[in-house]
Design an enzyme around this catalytic site. Structure first.
Site, PDB file in Angstrom:
ATOM      1  N   GLU A 320       0.837  -1.197   0.000  1.00 34.03           N
ATOM      2  CA  GLU A 320       0.000   0.000   0.000  1.00 34.03           C
ATOM      3  C   GLU A 320       0.873   1.249   0.000  1.00 34.03           C
ATOM      4  O   GLU A 320       1.886   1.310   0.702  1.00 34.03           O
ATOM      5  CB  GLU A 320      -0.927  -0.001   1.209  1.00 34.03           C
ATOM      6  CG  GLU A 320      -1.844  -1.222   1.258  1.00 34.03           C
ATOM      7  CD  GLU A 320      -3.010  -1.038   2.208  1.00 34.03           C
ATOM      8  OE1 GLU A 320      -3.021  -0.041   2.953  1.00 34.03           O
ATOM      9  OE2 GLU A 320      -3.912  -1.894   2.204  1.00 34.03           O
ATOM     10  N   GLU A 333       2.460   0.455   3.960  1.00 31.63           N
ATOM     11  CA  GLU A 333       2.547  -0.816   4.668  1.00 31.63           C
ATOM     12  C   GLU A 333       2.358  -1.938   3.655  1.00 31.63           C
ATOM     13  O   GLU A 333       1.923  -1.708   2.528  1.00 31.63           O
ATOM     14  CB  GLU A 333       1.487  -0.919   5.766  1.00 31.63           C
ATOM     15  CG  GLU A 333       0.065  -0.905   5.244  1.00 31.63           C
ATOM     16  CD  GLU A 333      -0.966  -0.963   6.357  1.00 31.63           C
ATOM     17  OE1 GLU A 333      -0.574  -1.187   7.519  1.00 31.63           O
ATOM     18  OE2 GLU A 333      -2.159  -0.796   6.066  1.00 31.63           O
ATOM     19  N   ASN A 335       0.377  -5.605   3.389  1.00 32.56           N
ATOM     20  CA  ASN A 335      -0.565  -6.557   3.966  1.00 32.56           C
ATOM     21  C   ASN A 335      -0.204  -7.951   3.467  1.00 32.56           C
ATOM     22  O   ASN A 335      -0.318  -8.233   2.270  1.00 32.56           O
ATOM     23  CB  ASN A 335      -2.000  -6.201   3.585  1.00 32.56           C
ATOM     24  CG  ASN A 335      -2.474  -4.961   4.313  1.00 32.56           C
ATOM     25  OD1 ASN A 335      -2.390  -4.871   5.525  1.00 32.56           O
ATOM     26  ND2 ASN A 335      -2.967  -3.986   3.566  1.00 32.56           N
TER      27      ASN A 335
END
Length: 711
Positions: A320, A333, A335
């Site tokens: 992201e 970040e 995921n």
């Protein structure tokens, strides 16, 4: 393989299976069929049985791919989910505990017992719950069970936001300026915030989904944000560590889907635009993004691959990023799991991400090379929630869906849901009803289909956010792609008030209400004890009506012709055509040649509640005699509710910070309520002295329950 896939990307036939919850493009299905025969020829052994350590729509989604691949599935469920859809879809199902997620879906020992009792060889975690829990991965490894997700090193490195920033920096990935360490307390948070410069973002080191995140513009907001975020992170992830970084104001949120295998191969599957958010949680997503050009897409994709390769990533994951108006992008970040919004990527690439995760976990190389991945068409996803969009753009609602009809008869619509008619949205879990995804050869086509699908989505029994979703996808700035993560704050600074009708739209609503009134009247006058007819069958062909809408009265004259209604509303002539009847949920009409879909929600005497352009409207329709009586009715006085604090949502009381006889000030926090794992600070509406405190920490409360009373 690559040659075949390029041909498939050129496939012009793009039809969905009607009445299927998970339906991918026809050309994608051909590709999947090819993959199965390819796997069989090369002896690509997968698994005999997979346990899905999740619930709801994502559990149903994984079960769909398992069935298609010939793999038996095992569902787990809490006592609250005993009759949930995912338990019915799976080949086997096992109860793992009471309703609270900490005692069931997060209960690793109970899940391990379910694995052993069913003989499952692998576990797919979905998203949320244990999907990024390294302790769970270690437990599975110790018991020779395959985790369908990334290796524990990748998960640990990327799942921790502090460590992930350090890894990203070493991999030459653009990162957001901030403090690369654990913030110990609120005073240290203030110190770092001043060094970084306001505004700052306080966020949980573990987890995601918008939980444990607060924006702070000054010292006091840092202090409050640190307290609420740490409590929220502890509740959601069992980890209250926080970090602090520069808040990039008015960015876009764009993410890159990656998939890697255990043989060193890794590819990116283009981007998703996820800028439409409320409380740091996504609401509408699309793929691709209108903002990216091929050069920027390549640059973001290559940085995402650099990060994935730095941690030897070997499953589906998402990098992201925040992107500013000058097209500078920063790593936010990663995921390390399947993302909620993965359907839009599947629809524009033809790749079944769940299948790839299963194949990779079984030790097989990716079926694709980077050159195989193109962009075919456009996909948009709306997250349909059981929540009230008029309260902070969506506070959770609970209840039972006594009527539920998905718009799957519309071409190019995909609905991912874990519910059916009669299902209950519980206080214990996320309030997601479904993910509604539409496809088109162009963005305009995908948005047009989305609008029609939202208008046709029948949801009764609880409050939902369809009105907000429809406003977003038809907003001029969204249509042009001029959006940021501040979309709601910019366009609805005073909160969402629902659709504001213009004159033409008001006339459409008045005409539909008049039509329904005439259907009922003609049935009562001429068709007692017979089947309900269309109003055009009535012998009475001329009516004068009065329609009250938003305290404005409209004079309506209706002439019933052979196939249409001629309706005059305050001097404006409309030609109205519909074959809907009183038993229809939808009122499908043509008004002056324009297709308009409304919904009839309820009828009480002369009062109707209709859904028009996604929003609900109360309408009163009267004939001449009823209008005369109406003149003499008194208006009910409105109650002053400012001395009271009523809960805006169902949830659990976390703390109460006032007591009887205490003086409080307007805007002062007096209570914190947790709903769907989000901490909500409740403030008093006026200054005064506390008369009663009707709650205490730990209490389960309902929406509208009176918590605090002032004199």
């Amino acid at each position: 393989m690559a040659c075949l896939y390029r041909k498939l990307l050129q496939c012009s036939s793009f039809k969905f299976q009607i009445n299927s919850r998970i339906s991918l493009p026809a050309c994608s299905k051909v590709h999947y069929a090819h993959s199965r025969s390819h796997s069989a020829l090369s002896n690509d052994k997968l698994f005999d049985k997979i346990l899905i350590a999740n619930r709801g729509e994502i559990a149903c989604r994984v079960i769909k791919s398992c069935k298609r691949l010939g793999i038996k599935s095992v569902a787990i469920f809490s006592e609250a989910d005993r009759y949930a859809l995912h338990t019915k879809m799976a080949d086997e199902s096992v109860c793992v505990g009471p309703p609270p997620s900490g005692e069931s879906y997060l209960n690793m020992e109970a899940i391990l017992d379910a694995i052993k009792s069913t003989g499952a060889q692998a576990v797919h975690p979905g998203y949320g719950f244990l999907s990024e829990n390294t302790n769970f991965v270690k437990l599975l490894e110790d018991n020779d069970v395959v985790f369908i997700g990334p290796n524990s090193y990748s998960m640990q490195a990327m799942g921790d936001k502090i460590e992930s920033k350090i890894v990203a920096k070493k991999a030459n990935v653009n990162i957001i300026p901030g403090f690369d360490g654990v913030v110990k307390d609120d005073e240290e948070a203030i110190k770092h915030a001043r060094e970084i410069g306001y505004p700052v973002m306080i966020k949980a080191s573990a987890g995601g989904g918008g939980k444990g995140m607060r924006i702070a513009w000054n010292d006091q907001e840092v202090r409050d944000g640190f307290r609420l975020s740490s409590q929220e992170a502890k509740s959601s992830f069992g980890d209250d560590r926080l970090l602090i970084e520069k808040f990039i104001n008015n960015p876009r949120h764009i993410e890159i889907q990656v998939v890697g295998d255990k043989h060193g191969n890794c590819i990116y599957l283009n981007e998703r635009e996820c800028s439409i958010q409320r409380r740091n949680q996504k609401v509408v997503e699309e793929a691709p993004s209108v903002f990216l050009d091929p050069e920027m897409r390549k640059a973001m994709g290559e940085q995402a691959l650099a990060l994935a390769k730095a941690v030897q990533y070997d499953s589906a994951g998402t990098v992201e990023c925040l992107v500013d108006s000058d097209k500078n992008f920063y790593f936010l970040e990663m995921n390390t799991r399947l993302q909620v919004e993965h359907p839009v990527t599947e629809l524009i690439t033809g790749v079944d991400l769940v299948e790839e995760m299963i194949r990779v976990a079984a030790g097989h190389p990716l079926q694709y090379k980077q050159s195989d991945i193109g962009i075919k068409g456009w996909a948009v996803e709306s997250r349909v929630y059981a929540e009230d969009p008029f309260k902070n753009f969506g506070l959770p609602s609970i209840g039972r869906l006594h009527t539920y009809k998905e718009p799957t008869s519309i071409p190019n619509v995909r609905v991912d849901s874990g519910i059916i008619e009669g299902s209950e949205i519980s206080i214990y879990y996320d309030s997601l009803i479904s993910k509604l995804t539409t496809y088109g050869a162009t963005r305009d086509e995908a948005l047009s289909t989305m609008t029609k699908a939202l208008d046709s989505y029948v949801i009764r029994g609880l409050i939902n956010n369809v009105s907000l979703l429809r406003e977003v996808v038809t907003h001029p700035d969204f249509i042009t792609g001029d959006i940021t993560t501040k979309f709601f704050e910019e366009h609805y600074p005073d909160g969402f008030k629902g659709k504001q009708l213009n004159n033409d739209e008001r006339n459409e609503l008045v005409a539909a209400a008049s039509y329904l009134f005439l259907l009922r009247e003609t049935r009562q006058k001429h068709f007692l004890n017979h089947d309900r007819p269309s109003g055009k069958s009535a012998n009475l062909d001329k009516w004068k009506l009065y329609v009250l809408l938003d305290d404005q009265k409209h004079e309506v004259e209706v002439k019933i012709l052979d196939k249409t209604y001629q309706i005059n509303i305050d001097g404006t002539e409309l030609e109205f055509e519909s074959s809907s009847n009183l038993s229809s949920y939808l009122i499908e009409t043509k008004i002056n040649g324009k297709e308009v879909i409304l919904q009839s929600l309820s009828r009480t005497g002369q009062h109707l509640q209709l859904q028009h352009y996604g929003s609900k409207f109360d309408v009163t329709v009267m004939d001449e005699a009823q209008n005369e009586y109406f003149q003499h009715m008194l208006e009910k006085p409105k109650e002053d509710l400012t001395p009271f604090l009523d809960s805006p949502m169902p949830g659990t009381v976390i703390s109460v910070s006032c007591e009887p006889e205490q003086d409080v000030e307007e805007g002062q926090e007096v209570c914190v309520v947790e709903a769907m794992k989000m901490q909500n600070s409740l403030c008093i509406q006026k200054s005064g002295k506390v008369k009663k405190v009707n709650c205490k920490p730990g209490d389960k409360i309902q929406e509208g329950q009176r918590l605090i009373e002032l004199y």
